[in-house]
Design a protein around this motif. Structure first.
Motif, PDB file in Angstrom:
ATOM      1  N   LEU A 112       0.745  -1.114  -0.132  1.00 13.59           N
ATOM      2  CA  LEU A 112       0.111  -0.018   0.098  1.00 13.59           C
ATOM      3  C   LEU A 112       0.795   1.237   0.054  1.00 13.59           C
ATOM      4  O   LEU A 112       0.615   2.345  -0.704  1.00 13.59           O
ATOM      5  N   ASN A 125      -6.213  -1.556  -2.341  1.00 12.55           N
ATOM      6  CA  ASN A 125      -6.402  -2.368  -1.327  1.00 12.55           C
ATOM      7  C   ASN A 125      -5.453  -3.627  -1.528  1.00 12.55           C
ATOM      8  O   ASN A 125      -5.594  -4.595  -2.209  1.00 12.55           O
ATOM      9  N   LEU A 157      -7.859  -3.387   5.629  1.00  9.48           N
ATOM     10  CA  LEU A 157      -7.068  -2.234   4.865  1.00  9.48           C
ATOM     11  C   LEU A 157      -7.215  -1.058   5.966  1.00  9.48           C
ATOM     12  O   LEU A 157      -6.097  -0.263   6.056  1.00  9.48           O
TER      13      LEU A 157
END
Length: 978
Positions: A485, A505, A526
């Motif tokens: 991420l 995600n 997430l």
């Protein structure tokens, strides 16, 4: 405080005591040490604009009536000030002297004209609104004592009104001074600690007795410049001085942040005027007005991350640039890396050095060279401080604020040895220790572990290397989802919203949704991943904007450390995302915002080194970016990575057609931002590639564009030769488009040369309907060119301009709309309709500024038009600046100086106008401009300069002229022509 002066000295003194007794500041002529530059009307109205409220005292005298163009109705200063306060909507207190007040002979108005104006004024101030019948609350006084008592009561009530009233927003979320205006607010990566020495330095510098208007804090990225400045501005500056007119924080780390935007927002804040109201003003005028404001009252201004306006950061990956590469230059970003990208920004920075009594705090990785002398020392007015790391005790406190435990001496020694107590790195280390599974938060255990803290041995590295090494260690320790991420956000190069985070995600499989995958569970994961990155100090969230971002240093180290396969994996996901978001690349965009996913896709493909794909995607954007929105800075930032160290060195993965296409757009953009010399080189590159690959039609377009660029350089002989080549080449091919482009360009040049008959013949030969797939944009351009021909020959009508405008609006062409405003403004100037000219020219300049287009003639004509309606404030200074700028409009400036009554400067500019119109010499001249300059010189009683005719011996051919001639001869041979 507004009143006549000599007859009310005692009353004014009583009013000042009442104001100061309520801890308010009187804005009054008694506080003037000297009038600022400009007229007395300008100085008086500035006081009103600087004030939070207005107090008027009306006696039996009308007062001073300035004889100037700004005062056509010959009103007194007191009445002008009252009208301005009412226009601004300020709280107004009015005290009117009664008929029983003791007077001496000199206290009564005897001039009959003034007496009638005074009577009308005394009635006007009683009205709550202009022309209204409802009266405001006012006080009548018959003695000094009566006035003093009424003033104390009314000022006391006013104070509570000001304190309790909600602070109005000027525009776009801009609060009213002195409330802090931050654009945007700073988001810290950790708790602020220490910096006592630097805070003391800032406190001393902020004192009114200090002679340095500017303080520059320089350091490498992540050393805490922004956090220190924010802490001081928020918690210390208000207590150091109680007379700040206001505090303004501006960050250059935001998308779209440039000096021009800073100036406009700062001026809107300091004058309480809407930003939109300033849109019609040129950059130079806005800068001048801002500096004037800073010199009148003590404002605190912060420019955070100023390095982003310097040449070292003129690159498409500026947000990912590491300190060790900040000074790297090439032919694209040549020159001084510490010089501003825009010359006018250097000039503004130089002026800020003398902006007493205000204080300007600058944070930057690099010190702008304009603030240093030839010995590399600060110029007068500049205080330069290099920001060191934290003190060891403060770095320890920062570490412990993250719930880290351990031996104090060991912590301090470790931080000093391995990262010089660098704040960002200390925070990152805290994240590593917090996530040390054998003993979370235990520094001693973590430091002793040879697989964790014990493996670092950085004593031989410099600070930048230490910082980057520890950051890489922190990245290596990330859980795989957090790592993915963070890398996605880093590669995106700008702040992102939650929807974008969801799109990347790491807990969802790449590609379409898989049946059975728990979407809710993936979103919960997430959330945990985002919190993990925030806890480690690697990701920040701005609650105000609801956007996520990472520190520039973290971004640079993150992207710089990615392996090729990682970049490919994450990049492909980004390509898929932006491709899906950009649903119809062939649809006509209504705004630049409609193209944001397309530009992101191009940048992503470039980052993946997929240059051919990126080139194809750019072509889907190029026409709109260049011809519809004139987004030239965006064009250049997108195109720069397609070339290596030089604009003449295209990427080897590009084929000839792609190189020619990209070079053409880059050349057009460079020309429009004023870099004509480089544009000519790029036109030559595109031309050569098209000739080599047999694309003669496109070569004609390149020649026409090159001629336009040479015209901008005033190299008319070369422009004429190139246009002749273009026309010859076009006539050899059965392609209506090539012939149309060549003839239209030739028509424009013939008009400029004053060859009217030949121009008419060329215009008559243009085939608008059958020659080629004729776009609306090109059609409008042809009509604009013809309209200027009619304007110069006195045959242009407003109805013809309206027809072009309808076409421009129907096609939503911003380019044509700007040109229509410019054209109509010039027509109104010709008709002496100055008010209407101002509206049109101002609109044209507003659109030019938005595209970063240099339009000196429109700028100068706008000054001239304002002069003709009596707006002379700042006109001389604006003319001086325009004369010193890039390619000045000498003829228009001569007219400005003539109206201002400065014959010497008018003569100087008229002669320069004549020399520019002469260009390369007969016959390569600007005929209409030459006639206009000759008339100006005659009016000013100056002889025309005796200039030499054109000499071809001193004008060698361009490098590619012979190649074009060869191509023409070869085609003639193929056709069997002599």
């Amino acid at each position: 405080m507004s009143s006549t002066f000599e007859d009310l000295k005692e009353h004014r003194a009583a009013l000042i005591r009442a104001i100061e007794g309520q801890h308010l500041h009187p804005v009054a002529m008694e506080q003037d040490s000297a009038l600022p530059a400009g007229s007395v009307v300008d100085a008086s109205l500035t006081k009103v604009r600087d004030a939070a409220a207005y107090v008027g005292v009306i006696s039996h005298r009308y007062g001073q009536v300035p004889e100037c163009v700004e005062n056509p109705d010959r009103l007194s200063l007191t009445e002008l000030e009252f009208r301005e306060a009412r226009r601004l909507g300020l709280p107004i207190l009015v005290f009117i002297m009664g008929p029983a007040h003791p007077l001496v002979a000199g206290d009564v108005e005897v001039d009959s004209d003034k007496r009638s104006k005074l009577d009308a004024f005394r009635e006007e101030v009683k009205r709550a609104s202009a022309g209204g019948t409802v009266h405001r609350v006012y006080r009548v006084f018959d003695t000094l004592a009566d006035f003093a008592t009424a003033a104390m009561q009314s000022i006391g009530e006013l104070r509570w009104h000001l304190l309790l009233a909600p602070a109005p927003e000027i525009d776009e979320g801009i609060p009213a001074p002195p409330e802090l205006y931050a654009h945007p607010s700073y988001i810290g990566t950790h708790t602020f600690v220490g910096r006592r020495a630097q805070l003391a330095t800032m406190n001393d510098w902020a004192d009114a007795a200090d002679q340095h208007p500017v303080l520059v804090f320089e350091s490498i990225g992540g050393n805490g410049k922004s956090m220190l400045s924010w802490e001081w501005v928020m918690r210390h500056a208000p207590t150091v001085r109680g007379d700040w007119a206001g505090r303004f924080w501006y960050s250059f780390y935001e998308k779209g942040a440039v000096m021009d935007d800073f100036c406009r927002r700062a001026l809107a804040y300091t004058t309480m005027r809407p930003v939109a109201e300033l849109a019609t003003k040129g950059s130079a005028e806005v800068a001048e007005l801002l500096v004037g404001q800073l010199k009148r009252r003590p404002w605190l201004i912060v420019l955070d991350g100023l390095e982003r306006v310097l040449a070292a950061y003129r690159r498409f990956d500026a947000s990912q640039l590491l300190d060790e590469h900040a000074g790297d230059l090439n032919d694209i970003t040549d020159g001084d890396p510490c010089a501003a990208i825009r010359l006018e920004d250097d000039e503004l920075l130089r002026q800020l050095a003398g902006a007493n009594p205000s204080k300007i705090l600058i944070t930057s990785r690099l010190v702008p060279s304009v603030l240093l002398n030839t010995s590399n020392q600060p110029i007068p007015g500049i205080l330069h401080e290099r920001l060191p790391g934290l003190r060891a005790a403060d770095a320890e406190a920062l570490l412990r604020s993250c719930n880290i435990t351990g031996d104090s001496a060991a912590i301090r020694a470790y931080l000093k040895r391995h990262c010089d107590c660098h704040p960002l790195v200390t925070g990152i280390l805290a994240g590593l220790i917090s996530e040390y599974l054998p003993a979370r938060g235990d520094f001693d255990a973590w430091a002793a572990d040879p697989h964790h803290g014990g493996q670092l041995n950085l004593a031989e590295l410099d600070l930048v290397q230490k910082r980057n090494h520890i950051l890489r260690s922190a990245l290596a320790a990330l859980p795989e989802p957090s790592w993915r991420l963070l890398n996605s956000v880093a590669l995106l190069s700008e702040t992102v919203d939650y929807e974008t985070l969801r799109a990347f995600n790491p807990h969802l499989a790449v590609g379409p949704s898989v049946p059975g995958v728990d979407q809710a569970a993936a979103l919960r994961k997430l959330t945990a991943t985002v919190h993990d990155l925030e806890h480690r100090g690697l990701l920040q969230y701005d609650r105000r904007t609801q956007l996520y971002d990472i520190h520039p240093v973290v971004r640079g180290v993150t992207t710089g450390g990615l392996l090729k396969e990682d970049v490919h994996h994450i990049g492909q996901r980004m390509v898929d995302y932006f491709t899906a978001q950009w649903e119809n690349p062939h649809a006509e965009p209504e705004s630049l915002e409609d193209m944001r996913h397309g530009t992101a896709l191009v940048r992503t493909l470039v980052g993946l080194h997929r240059m051919r794909e990126a080139s194809v995607r750019y072509t889907e954007l190029g026409r709109s970016l260049v011809h519809k929105f004139e987004a030239f800075p965006t064009v250049l930032s997108l195109l720069q990575p397609f070339f290596f160290a030089s604009w003449t060195a295209p990427h080897p993965d590009l084929n000839a057609e792609q190189t020619a296409s990209l070079a053409t757009d880059a050349a057009c953009a460079l020309m429009r931002v004023g870099e004509h010399e480089r544009a000519v080189v790029l036109h030559g590159l595109a031309l050569t590639k098209n000739l080599d690959s047999g694309r003669a039609v496109r070569a004609v377009v390149n020649l026409a564009n090159a001629a336009t660029t040479l015209d901008g350089l005033n190299r008319l002989a070369r422009a004429d030769r190139v246009l002749s080549l273009a026309l010859e080449l076009a006539e050899l091919y059965p392609n209506g488009r090539a012939l149309f482009v060549a003839r239209l360009s030739m028509f424009e040049r013939l008009v400029d040369s004053g060859l009217e008959d030949e121009a008419e013949k060329i215009w008559a030969s243009l085939d608008f309907w059958h020659s080629w797939d004729y776009s609306a944009r090109r059609s409008g351009q042809a009509e604009i060119v013809n309209a200027y021909f009619k304007l110069r020959t006195g045959r242009l009508s407003l109805s013809e301009v309206a027809s072009i405008e309808r076409h421009a609006r129907a096609t939503n062409s911003i380019v044509l709309q700007r040109k229509v405003h410019r054209l109509r403004g010039n027509l109104y100037v010709q008709l002496d309709e100055w008010g209407r000219a101002i509206d049109e020219l101002a609109a044209a300049m507003r659109m030019a500024h938005a595209a970063d287009i240099h339009d000196a003639d429109t700028d100068a004509k706008l000054v001239l038009a304002r002069l003709h309606i009596g707006q002379s404030a700042g006109a001389a200074a604006e003319a001086e600046r325009l004369a010193a700028g890039m390619r000045p409009a000498h003829a228009s400036l001569a007219l400005v100086w003539q109206v201002l009554g400065n014959t010497e400067r008018a003569q100087e500019q008229a002669e320069l106008a004549y020399r520019r119109a002469w260009a390369d010499g007969e016959p390569h001249v600007r005929r209409y401009d030459l006639r206009e300059a000759a008339l100006l010189l005659h009016d000013l009683a100056v002889a025309q300069p005796n200039l030499l005719p054109y000499d071809p011996a001193v004008d060698p051919p361009l490098p590619w002229e012979a190649k074009v001639r060869t191509a023409i001869n070869n085609q003639r041979s193929i056709k069997g022509m002599d």
